[in-house]
Design a protein around this motif. Structure first.
Motif, PDB file in Angstrom:
ATOM      1  N   ILE A  47      -9.073  -4.314  -1.014  1.00  0.00           N
ATOM      2  CA  ILE A  47      -8.638  -3.721  -0.458  1.00  0.00           C
ATOM      3  C   ILE A  47      -7.091  -3.686   0.283  1.00  0.00           C
ATOM      4  O   ILE A  47      -6.993  -5.577  -0.089  1.00  0.00           O
ATOM      5  CB  ILE A  47      -9.456  -3.691   0.680  1.00  0.00           C
ATOM      6  N   ALA A  49      -4.598  -3.343   2.830  1.00  0.00           N
ATOM      7  CA  ALA A  49      -4.839  -3.427   3.969  1.00  0.00           C
ATOM      8  C   ALA A  49      -2.611  -2.997   4.563  1.00  0.00           C
ATOM      9  O   ALA A  49      -1.902  -3.757   4.278  1.00  0.00           O
ATOM     10  CB  ALA A  49      -5.304  -3.704   4.995  1.00  0.00           C
ATOM     11  N   VAL A  59      -9.868   4.431   6.030  1.00  0.00           N
ATOM     12  CA  VAL A  59      -9.888   4.561   4.631  1.00  0.00           C
ATOM     13  C   VAL A  59      -9.874   5.128   3.893  1.00  0.00           C
ATOM     14  O   VAL A  59      -9.930   6.491   3.995  1.00  0.00           O
ATOM     15  CB  VAL A  59     -12.012   4.353   5.145  1.00  0.00           C
ATOM     16  N   TYR A  85      -6.688   1.238   5.765  1.00  0.00           N
ATOM     17  CA  TYR A  85      -7.729  -0.048   4.332  1.00  0.00           C
ATOM     18  C   TYR A  85      -8.094   0.890   2.905  1.00  0.00           C
ATOM     19  O   TYR A  85      -8.646   2.024   2.750  1.00  0.00           O
ATOM     20  CB  TYR A  85      -8.964  -0.078   5.266  1.00  0.00           C
ATOM     21  N   LEU A 119     -15.276  -5.041   7.452  1.00  0.00           N
ATOM     22  CA  LEU A 119     -14.064  -4.910   7.742  1.00  0.00           C
ATOM     23  C   LEU A 119     -14.410  -4.567   9.676  1.00  0.00           C
ATOM     24  O   LEU A 119     -13.003  -4.605  10.238  1.00  0.00           O
ATOM     25  CB  LEU A 119     -12.798  -3.419   6.717  1.00  0.00           C
TER      26      LEU A 119
END
Length: 294
Positions: A47, A49, A59, A85, A119
């Motif tokens: 991921i 972020a 997302v 994300y 998350l």
């Protein structure tokens, strides 16, 4: 469940080259980011972020073979309002590391639920392009309570079957000039992707890793959702298609989606094709943020 230390999987030479190219593409990311892994039942998920940690979550699910690095033209705007994300879809060519890839639609939704839980995301806005758009719709139909609203961009199948040309070009990717021919077919002369990103795409095509290429299954992807499935959607959706889409006829996809999905907003974007978030980033960035703010 987060693992913030770099994971070094057992990579072939072509896999090592891909990971290096991915890191170089991340150099195009214009804002501060944190890259890390979370554990799921199906393997380690990578991921990226960005944005304020206390902002609402957003997302992002990328297109096949493009990975999360494809969002570099969009991330500045989106992460100014959200904690973004960008999730590397497990089983595709990216930095996620599949361990037990089931490859079914139900399994992919379970994988994404694991990611949301890791998350600590209770409910999120979502954006998915191409393969990521298909995953987004699949997740909405199986876990609508976790999705605030969604922007689905140029989804792979989902509403309408692939044109036979898609398979012809996709199956020729690994041949000499295959990548060049594929990108030319998909984008014509509208947009020149950054050479660093093209190199990453090329190394992904050349990366031989059987664990990342699940065979098509009747209960997997690609998939065109049924009328009943689409009528059952309970989440606000924005559908964006490019007028120069080549994987299917965009007017036909828009017509079927608009007729079936309750309350959906849909638009065909001028001077854009399949990868519209990279071809018309300014318009797409603003259109999506405007939709999410309603």
């Amino acid at each position: 469940m987060s693992n913030h230390s770099p994971i070094t999987p057992n990579l072939s030479d072509s896999g090592i080259r891909y990971f290096q190219a991915y890191e170089e593409s991340l150099g195009l990311w214009p804002v501060h980011y944190k890259a890390f892994y979370v554990s799921t039942r199906f393997g380690q998920t990578h991921i990226i972020a960005s944005g304020p940690e206390d902002a609402p979550p957003l997302v992002l699910l990328h297109g096949a073979l493009f990975s999360s690095t494809m969002w570099y033209p969009n991330i500045t705007d989106w992460s100014s309002k959200y904690r973004t994300y960008a999730i590397d879809i497990i089983g595709d060519m990216n930095k996620s590391i599949p361990a037990d890839l089931c490859g079914t639609r139900a399994g992919y939704a379970e994988w994404l639920l694991d990611v949301f839980d890791a998350l600590e995301i209770e409910k999120s806005h979502m954006i998915g392009l191409s393969l990521g758009g298909l995953h987004t719709m699949n997740f909405i139909l199986r876990a609508s309570e976790r999705v605030e609203s969604a922007a689905i961009l140029s989804p792979a199948e989902t509403f309408f079957p692939f044109h036979h040309d898609f398979y012809q070009y996709a199956l020729s990717l690994a041949e000499a000039d295959g990548v060049e021919n594929f990108l030319k077919w998909m984008m014509a002369d509208r947009n020149l992707l950054h050479p660093i990103f093209v190199e990453q795409f090329h190394t992904g095509v050349m990366w031989q890793d059987r664990s990342r290429q699940p065979k098509p299954k009747a209960d997997g992807f690609p998939y065109v959702f049924t009328d009943d499935e689409l009528r059952s959607v309970k989440v606000p959706i924005l559908l964006l298609l490019g007028e120069h889409e080549v994987i299917y006829d965009p007017q036909s996809a828009l017509h079927r989606a608009s007729a079936l999905v309750p309350g959906m907003e849909a638009e065909i974007i001028k001077q854009a094709g399949h990868v519209l978030s990279m071809e018309q980033p300014q318009y797409v960035n603003e259109r999506v943020l405007d939709f999410f703010s309603k």
